[in-house]
Design a protein around this motif. Sequence first.
Motif, PDB file in Angstrom:
ATOM      1  N   VAL A 180       7.778   2.226 -11.767  1.00 35.60           N
ATOM      2  CA  VAL A 180       8.008   0.827 -11.408  1.00 35.60           C
ATOM      3  C   VAL A 180       6.827   0.265 -10.625  1.00 35.60           C
ATOM      4  N   ILE A 181       6.421   0.979  -9.570  1.00 37.53           N
ATOM      5  CA  ILE A 181       5.311   0.494  -8.753  1.00 37.53           C
ATOM      6  C   ILE A 181       4.024   0.463  -9.568  1.00 37.53           C
ATOM      7  N   GLY A 182       3.799   1.529 -10.340  1.00 36.77           N
ATOM      8  CA  GLY A 182       2.592   1.565 -11.162  1.00 36.77           C
ATOM      9  C   GLY A 182       2.521   0.418 -12.149  1.00 36.77           C
ATOM     10  N   THR A 183       3.665   0.102 -12.766  1.00 35.90           N
ATOM     11  CA  THR A 183       3.691  -0.992 -13.737  1.00 35.90           C
ATOM     12  C   THR A 183       3.465  -2.335 -13.059  1.00 35.90           C
ATOM     13  N   LEU A 184       4.224  -2.600 -12.001  1.00 38.30           N
ATOM     14  CA  LEU A 184       4.117  -3.893 -11.331  1.00 38.30           C
ATOM     15  C   LEU A 184       2.756  -4.084 -10.677  1.00 38.30           C
ATOM     16  N   ALA A 185       2.294  -3.081  -9.933  1.00 40.93           N
ATOM     17  CA  ALA A 185       0.997  -3.198  -9.269  1.00 40.93           C
ATOM     18  C   ALA A 185      -0.136  -3.215 -10.281  1.00 40.93           C
ATOM     19  N   GLY A 186      -0.019  -2.399 -11.323  1.00 40.76           N
ATOM     20  CA  GLY A 186      -1.059  -2.374 -12.345  1.00 40.76           C
ATOM     21  C   GLY A 186      -1.198  -3.713 -13.051  1.00 40.76           C
ATOM     22  N   GLU A 187      -0.063  -4.331 -13.380  1.00 42.44           N
ATOM     23  CA  GLU A 187      -0.115  -5.645 -14.025  1.00 42.44           C
ATOM     24  C   GLU A 187      -0.700  -6.690 -13.080  1.00 42.44           C
ATOM     25  N   ALA A 188      -0.312  -6.628 -11.808  1.00 40.38           N
ATOM     26  CA  ALA A 188      -0.845  -7.594 -10.844  1.00 40.38           C
ATOM     27  C   ALA A 188      -2.355  -7.440 -10.692  1.00 40.38           C
ATOM     28  N   MET A 189      -2.828  -6.199 -10.613  1.00 37.76           N
ATOM     29  CA  MET A 189      -4.268  -5.977 -10.482  1.00 37.76           C
ATOM     30  C   MET A 189      -5.020  -6.422 -11.723  1.00 37.76           C
ATOM     31  N   ALA A 190      -4.467  -6.089 -12.899  1.00 39.35           N
ATOM     32  CA  ALA A 190      -5.139  -6.471 -14.146  1.00 39.35           C
ATOM     33  C   ALA A 190      -5.231  -7.989 -14.277  1.00 39.35           C
ATOM     34  N   ASN A 191      -4.144  -8.678 -13.953  1.00 42.21           N
ATOM     35  CA  ASN A 191      -4.154 -10.142 -14.035  1.00 42.21           C
ATOM     36  C   ASN A 191      -5.124 -10.750 -13.037  1.00 42.21           C
ATOM     37  N   ALA A 192      -5.119 -10.214 -11.804  1.00 42.91           N
ATOM     38  CA  ALA A 192      -6.012 -10.749 -10.767  1.00 42.91           C
ATOM     39  C   ALA A 192      -7.480 -10.540 -11.149  1.00 42.91           C
TER      40      ALA A 192
END
Length: 218
Positions: A180-192
Amino acid sequence: MRISELSQRTGVPVPTIKYYLREGLLPPGTSRGRTQADYGDDHVRRLRLIRTLIEVGGLAIADVQAVVAAVDDETLSLHGAFGVAHDAITPRHGLGDDGERAAAHAVIDELVDGVGWQVRHQSQSREMLADALVMLSRSDLARSADDLRAVAEEAQVRARADLAAVPTDIARSEAVEYVVIGTLAGEAMANALRRMAQEHESGLRFEPPPGNLTAGRP
């Protein structure tokens, strides 16, 4: 530990912990009397997962209940629990009419078959991708399965690395939390990072160099 210490260790207020207990999100502690109970590391991990789902994922209580139920269901494989968690944290918009969504799903089916993925037909990730395809199609930017293949293959490389990072000797709740954390944080980092890169490239492409500004521009 008592509920006050559990609150201190997790940063979750005591009234909130009691609410999670009432809603069944948090298992009861070991009774030490009519009004007292002891809590352990399992409760710390569960509270960490709940906070991640609510504060980072923005999930409603009903969706959190579905995730923790999957974590506690020992008859469900870890892969199955991951699927429940992914469905819960995936935005659902349902853009488009029946025809638009059917066209989007046709592209998705062709893509999934082409790359050889095993993805549930009811996966919310399919619906998320369908939303994006409908949006693009409405803007005359329609994408085919061939257009998406390279992006899908890059995503598989990242997914393999994501799952390889999940330890195999931890509790189910911790493993789900990793995903969960990996998915959410990974998506946030990729988008940013993508938006930061676009801002940089926009400046290079569209911003006149210093000393060559359009007349009258401040």
